[in-house]
Design an enzyme around this catalytic site. Sequence first.
Site, PDB file in Angstrom:
ATOM      1  N   ASP A  47      -8.133  -4.357  -7.218  1.00 20.40           N
ATOM      2  CA  ASP A  47      -7.765  -3.390  -6.187  1.00 20.40           C
ATOM      3  C   ASP A  47      -7.700  -1.992  -6.798  1.00 20.40           C
ATOM      4  O   ASP A  47      -7.115  -1.796  -7.863  1.00 20.40           O
ATOM      5  CB  ASP A  47      -6.415  -3.792  -5.590  1.00 20.40           C
TER       6      ASP A  47
ATOM      7  N   SER B 220       0.836  -1.194   0.000  1.00 17.99           N
ATOM      8  CA  SER B 220       0.000   0.000   0.000  1.00 17.99           C
ATOM      9  C   SER B 220       0.879   1.256   0.000  1.00 17.99           C
ATOM     10  O   SER B 220       1.798   1.374  -0.811  1.00 17.99           O
ATOM     11  CB  SER B 220      -0.952  -0.044   1.208  1.00 17.99           C
TER      12      SER B 220
ATOM     13  N   HIS C  85      -7.579  -5.273  -1.373  1.00 12.80           N
ATOM     14  CA  HIS C  85      -6.319  -4.578  -1.082  1.00 12.80           C
ATOM     15  C   HIS C  85      -5.495  -5.291  -0.007  1.00 12.80           C
ATOM     16  O   HIS C  85      -4.321  -4.983   0.174  1.00 12.80           O
ATOM     17  CB  HIS C  85      -6.648  -3.152  -0.631  1.00 12.80           C
TER      18      HIS C  85
END
Length: 513
Positions: free
Chosen positions: A364, A301, A420
């Site tokens: 995602d 991320s 995610h």
Amino acid sequence: MAISLSQTFLSINRRLHDDHRVLPYEKCTSIASLLGQKSCIGRNKSLEFSTRSPRIPRALSKTSEPLSSINHDFEKEIEPVKQEERCLADVWREIQGQDDWVGMLDPMDPLLRSELIRYGEMAQAAYDAFDFDPFSKYCGSCRFTRRQFFDALGMAHHGYHISRYLFATSNINLPNFFKKSRWPKVWSKNANWIGYVAVSDDEMSKRLDRRDITIAWRGTVTRLEWIADLMDFLKPISSNKIPCPDPMVKVESGFLDLYTEKDVNCRFCKFSAREQILTEVKKLLELYQDEEISITITGHSLGSALAILSAYDIVETGLNLLNDCRAVPVSVFSFSGPRVGNVRFKERMESLGVKVLRVVNVHDIVPKSPGLFFNENVSPVLMKLAEGLPWSYSHVGVELALDHTHSPFLKQTGDLTCAHNLEAHLHLLDGYHGKGRRFVLASGRDPALVNKASDFLKDHYLVPPYWRQDENKGMVRNNDGRWMQQERPILDHHHEDTHHHLKQLGQATEHYS
């Protein structure tokens, strides 16, 4: 303390909505042996480096069928993959991207898969060790000391020790990345723990055939609101005093500020994350300069963006060049990361020889941000016209695209955080063998880990969502029988030689004493 759910997971004997659910077993001779299989939670078998023959994948199909016929039918559908036995020490440069992973992603190279999972677990460890509970006075810190870290997480077998913790100041415009305690008196008012630098021990270095310096960056804990925090504004990377010969090389301003900002009045973040990284890598390279060395940077991320930025910085400053003129290879294994910079940044990364492998889930939304309209997917002519715009972005490196709908374990959900989730990415890696190939778990990694911090497994597996938590949420009884939060040891902040190394790098300022 995290509880094991693998026996619960593997013992379920009921009708499934799918015709097959894939599980790896070396032997499936009886239901009793199936139920007796030990848990793999918190660990995998990625360190066995393919020194034994590949296991034949097995599956459970409809539970009304005899187990022997299930295995027979499945073996007819899937031929065991035959491969020459290889040692990671012989091919580590290819695994680290020497040839840009050509021919290793489709079909998926087993050694590369195991290494991706291993580094992914080191990024996951940054989540598992992070205290994000606002009711804790230690919120925003690491729950363990450096020396306890891997043992406390059940990862002693990884063969690394932590040389430094990394901190960042929360005095920047990324409020959804930082976590703060509700307590009036806290461990730090302005700092958050954001990762660590680790180095392989002697035994692991022997297996790897080099000394591996790993930098793991923490990403966002659960929510995706941090995407809205992004100013979506590119600015020259040199504007924050990172050297670059091309003023048109630009990166997203929020990432750059997170990497370079500091608070001279805070003992944890009086040095920026950048300064912490550069000084620690310099020290470790000097310590192991007579050995073969690699630098591997990983993150998920927002941590992926920091991984790419720090990799660029290490090579651009020439920090990876040793006294004998050897260039230490610098590689990034990125998971579900956003775009970081513009086309010029991508081109500069390539010219410097920084190797980046990005693992993404096609469903995602984070890898699609920022640069929603102007990115590497539009025509080169249009990108050339949009080059000067502050919202024209391009991904760097090589992409490994996974699809969570291919896993028979995962359910359809509208929760964007599931697509995610890092544990879900590691699960998808474990089952990925190449485009169009059947999803078969390769290493025995427990699928229950997917639900550790999400609700993504199909309900009929009976694995509770968000199951991982500390015992009693960290509450203990004192001598009077009252429940209270346990005191923790004071975390290390910065080594005394940090300023010395900064001076050698030409980065010291008058603020440091």
